[in-house]
Motif scaffolding. Structure first.
Motif, PDB file in Angstrom:
ATOM      1  N   GLY A  39      22.406  70.472  89.715  1.00  0.00           N
ATOM      2  CA  GLY A  39      22.530  71.864  90.478  1.00  0.00           C
ATOM      3  C   GLY A  39      23.514  72.213  91.400  1.00  0.00           C
ATOM      4  O   GLY A  39      24.540  70.852  90.973  1.00  0.00           O
ATOM      5  N   CYS A  40      23.833  72.486  92.515  1.00  0.00           N
ATOM      6  CA  CYS A  40      24.407  72.596  93.654  1.00  0.00           C
ATOM      7  C   CYS A  40      24.826  71.387  94.919  1.00  0.00           C
ATOM      8  O   CYS A  40      23.285  71.191  95.112  1.00  0.00           O
ATOM      9  N   ALA A  41      25.501  70.920  94.658  1.00  0.00           N
ATOM     10  CA  ALA A  41      24.975  69.755  95.210  1.00  0.00           C
ATOM     11  C   ALA A  41      24.852  69.635  96.706  1.00  0.00           C
ATOM     12  O   ALA A  41      23.770  69.078  98.026  1.00  0.00           O
ATOM     13  N   PHE A  42      24.746  71.179  97.005  1.00  0.00           N
ATOM     14  CA  PHE A  42      24.620  71.456  98.901  1.00  0.00           C
ATOM     15  C   PHE A  42      23.577  72.118  98.937  1.00  0.00           C
ATOM     16  O   PHE A  42      22.979  71.836  99.967  1.00  0.00           O
ATOM     17  N   ASN A  43      22.940  72.435  97.248  1.00  0.00           N
ATOM     18  CA  ASN A  43      21.174  73.106  97.846  1.00  0.00           C
ATOM     19  C   ASN A  43      20.143  72.782  98.644  1.00  0.00           C
ATOM     20  O   ASN A  43      19.944  73.135  99.029  1.00  0.00           O
ATOM     21  N   PRO A  44      19.957  70.504  98.947  1.00  0.00           N
ATOM     22  CA  PRO A  44      19.422  70.192  99.530  1.00  0.00           C
ATOM     23  C   PRO A  44      19.725  71.016 101.127  1.00  0.00           C
ATOM     24  O   PRO A  44      18.923  70.410 101.703  1.00  0.00           O
ATOM     25  N   ASP A 102      17.356  79.963  98.294  1.00  0.00           N
ATOM     26  CA  ASP A 102      16.123  80.345  97.517  1.00  0.00           C
ATOM     27  C   ASP A 102      16.405  82.114  96.915  1.00  0.00           C
ATOM     28  O   ASP A 102      16.106  82.750  96.236  1.00  0.00           O
ATOM     29  N   ARG A 103      17.987  82.227  97.544  1.00  0.00           N
ATOM     30  CA  ARG A 103      18.734  83.739  97.114  1.00  0.00           C
ATOM     31  C   ARG A 103      19.101  83.417  95.496  1.00  0.00           C
ATOM     32  O   ARG A 103      19.918  84.612  94.774  1.00  0.00           O
ATOM     33  N   THR A 104      18.879  82.439  95.153  1.00  0.00           N
ATOM     34  CA  THR A 104      19.837  82.152  93.735  1.00  0.00           C
ATOM     35  C   THR A 104      18.759  81.980  93.039  1.00  0.00           C
ATOM     36  O   THR A 104      19.087  82.062  91.408  1.00  0.00           O
ATOM     37  N   GLY A 105      17.773  82.833  92.611  1.00  0.00           N
ATOM     38  CA  GLY A 105      16.962  83.199  91.559  1.00  0.00           C
ATOM     39  C   GLY A 105      16.480  81.757  90.680  1.00  0.00           C
ATOM     40  O   GLY A 105      15.755  80.963  89.294  1.00  0.00           O
ATOM     41  N   GLY A 106      16.458  80.018  91.885  1.00  0.00           N
ATOM     42  CA  GLY A 106      16.295  79.246  91.039  1.00  0.00           C
ATOM     43  C   GLY A 106      17.626  77.835  90.791  1.00  0.00           C
ATOM     44  O   GLY A 106      17.324  76.782  90.055  1.00  0.00           O
ATOM     45  N   LYS A 107      19.027  78.645  90.338  1.00  0.00           N
ATOM     46  CA  LYS A 107      19.850  78.564  90.014  1.00  0.00           C
ATOM     47  C   LYS A 107      20.077  77.015  90.699  1.00  0.00           C
ATOM     48  O   LYS A 107      20.631  75.502  90.718  1.00  0.00           O
ATOM     49  N   ALA A 108      19.683  77.548  92.221  1.00  0.00           N
ATOM     50  CA  ALA A 108      21.165  76.204  93.033  1.00  0.00           C
ATOM     51  C   ALA A 108      20.195  74.412  92.685  1.00  0.00           C
ATOM     52  O   ALA A 108      20.963  73.799  93.649  1.00  0.00           O
ATOM     53  N   THR A 109      18.991  74.320  92.119  1.00  0.00           N
ATOM     54  CA  THR A 109      18.551  73.397  91.726  1.00  0.00           C
ATOM     55  C   THR A 109      18.822  73.205  90.379  1.00  0.00           C
ATOM     56  O   THR A 109      18.041  71.736  90.096  1.00  0.00           O
ATOM     57  N   THR A 110      19.051  73.887  89.404  1.00  0.00           N
ATOM     58  CA  THR A 110      19.143  73.460  88.060  1.00  0.00           C
ATOM     59  C   THR A 110      20.415  73.712  87.236  1.00  0.00           C
ATOM     60  O   THR A 110      20.733  73.584  86.824  1.00  0.00           O
ATOM     61  N   GLU A 111      21.435  74.884  87.794  1.00  0.00           N
ATOM     62  CA  GLU A 111      22.559  74.497  87.201  1.00  0.00           C
ATOM     63  C   GLU A 111      24.093  74.348  88.613  1.00  0.00           C
ATOM     64  O   GLU A 111      23.507  75.046  89.632  1.00  0.00           O
ATOM     65  N   VAL A 112      24.699  74.119  87.663  1.00  0.00           N
ATOM     66  CA  VAL A 112      25.501  73.242  88.523  1.00  0.00           C
ATOM     67  C   VAL A 112      26.913  74.218  88.517  1.00  0.00           C
ATOM     68  O   VAL A 112      27.325  75.667  87.347  1.00  0.00           O
ATOM     69  N   PRO A 113      27.087  75.395  89.465  1.00  0.00           N
ATOM     70  CA  PRO A 113      27.832  76.441  89.627  1.00  0.00           C
ATOM     71  C   PRO A 113      28.650  76.329  89.295  1.00  0.00           C
ATOM     72  O   PRO A 113      29.934  74.739  89.921  1.00  0.00           O
ATOM     73  N   GLN A 114      29.591  77.735  89.090  1.00  0.00           N
ATOM     74  CA  GLN A 114      31.228  77.620  88.711  1.00  0.00           C
ATOM     75  C   GLN A 114      32.317  77.741  90.042  1.00  0.00           C
ATOM     76  O   GLN A 114      31.602  78.870  90.178  1.00  0.00           O
ATOM     77  N   LEU A 115      33.407  77.639  89.816  1.00  0.00           N
ATOM     78  CA  LEU A 115      34.343  78.240  90.731  1.00  0.00           C
ATOM     79  C   LEU A 115      35.552  78.769  90.539  1.00  0.00           C
ATOM     80  O   LEU A 115      35.534  78.930  88.987  1.00  0.00           O
ATOM     81  N   LEU A 116      34.701  80.366  90.176  1.00  0.00           N
ATOM     82  CA  LEU A 116      35.300  81.004  90.037  1.00  0.00           C
ATOM     83  C   LEU A 116      35.870  81.755  90.500  1.00  0.00           C
ATOM     84  O   LEU A 116      35.460  81.588  92.445  1.00  0.00           O
TER      85      LEU A 116
END
Length: 351
Positions: free
Chosen positions: A294-299, A305-319
């Protein structure tokens, strides 16, 4: 020389497109730079900040072609003044170093040869790109040493690196880097080992020389204070990726990534009471072999916890948020801005 791809020609003097620099090791693949893109025009300064191990220095060495011939696996594109360098031959890139692009290294004592005088090393760098006599090159070396503020340059030109102080060695390294009027100058932690007064002198010198030569300047550092006055734009790296990019005003006054908030909170400030504690980033930088999913910074992120679980499962895009301000974060933009305005900013201002 180009890679033969159908990529459109760049509009900027320097442009990186999806640059990846990976190193195979016995323990696994080290993804030092993993999909980095940015642009830089002549006369502009880009600050690249991040903790040790985030990929800053590997990026700079990749631009100069200093990973070629080694074990590094390099992909993507590096365009310099219309030439693509990843697909260029090592011999061709070597002809560009010094004349087209140059680097000020972090430790001039280990970067300069201890057995040769400072002047001899500047003379050698100059004569590689100019068909002149040793006497002409020596005069140029003396002029450059004088230009960077070294006293009695006609005498110090015959000194050895160990005979210079730290600040003087850094000035000599700048003189060597600028001896051939490079159009791109990369400064890798140029003031790390220097005291605060000398730091300010070196930074002012680099800005003055940049204006004189109209060169593009990249300043690589872990210290946001160093780039505060220098940079037009700032790129924040974490885990080999860009996690935030924007103008200096964007990064200092409207930051939107939790890691950038952490960097700003851990920076000493004169407008903060000396009794107040800095706000360190908890945890340690990630392994570039086993980057967190997911997001490398998540640990280390207090807001995962405000990302609906995406922080540990999806790599965020640079938007893009607005006006060229880019952020790699799963939290909605409105929520990030509210956290900054209502929580982080007041805490940093001691309110």
């Amino acid at each position: 020389m180009t890679t033969g791809s159908a990529s459109p020609a760049p509009s900027s003097f320097l442009e990186l497109r999806d640059l990846r620099i990976h190193f195979p090791t016995e323990d696994g693949l080290v993804k030092s730079v993993d999909g980095l893109s940015f642009k830089l025009d002549r006369g502009k300064t880009l600050g690249i900040v991040g903790e040790s191990g985030s990929g800053k220095s590997v990026t700079s060495l990749g631009i100069l072609g200093l990973h070629k011939g080694g074990r590094a696996k390099i992909s993507g594109e590096i365009w310099l003044d219309g030439e693509e360098l990843v697909g260029a031959s090592p011999d061709h890139v070597r002809t560009l170093r010094g004349k087209k692009m140059a680097m000020i290294f972090q430790d001039p004592l280990s970067s300069m040869h201890p057995f040769y005088t400072v002047g001899a090393q500047i003379v050698e760098a100059y004569r590689i790109h100019h068909d002149v006599s040793k006497a002409v090159a020596r005069k140029h070396a003396i002029d450059m040493l004088g230009r960077v503020g070294i006293p009695q340059p006609d005498k110090r030109v015959d000194s050895y690196p160990h005979e210079f102080s730290g600040g003087m060695r850094q000035r000599a390294m700048i003189a060597m880097a600028l001896s051939c009027d490079p159009e791109l100058l990369i400064a890798d932690e140029p003031t790390t080992a220097l005291d605060v007064t000398v730091q300010a002198q070196i930074l002012d010198l680099m800005l003055d020389l940049q204006r004189e030569f109209n060169s593009a300047l990249i300043v690589i550092t872990h210290d946001l204070g160093v780039v505060a006055e220098l940079s037009d734009d700032i790129l924040v790296m974490y885990g080999g990726k860009c996690i935030e990019y924007g103008s200096a005003d964007d990064i200092f006054y409207r930051p939107e990534h939790p890691y950038t908030w952490g960097l700003l909170g851990s920076m000493p400030r004169l407008d903060r009471e000396p009794t107040e504690r800095l706000l360190p980033i908890k945890g340690t930088p990630p392994s570039l072999i086993n980057v967190p999913s997911g997001c490398a910074f998540n640990p280390r992120c207090p807001y995962r916890d405000r990302t609906g679980g995406k922080a540990t499962t999806e790599v965020p895009q640079l938007l893009e948020t607005e006006g060229g301000h880019l952020v790699r974060c799963h939290m909605p933009r409105e929520e990030r801005r509210a956290i900054w305005e209502n929580e982080i900013k007041p805490m940093m201002e001691g309110q």
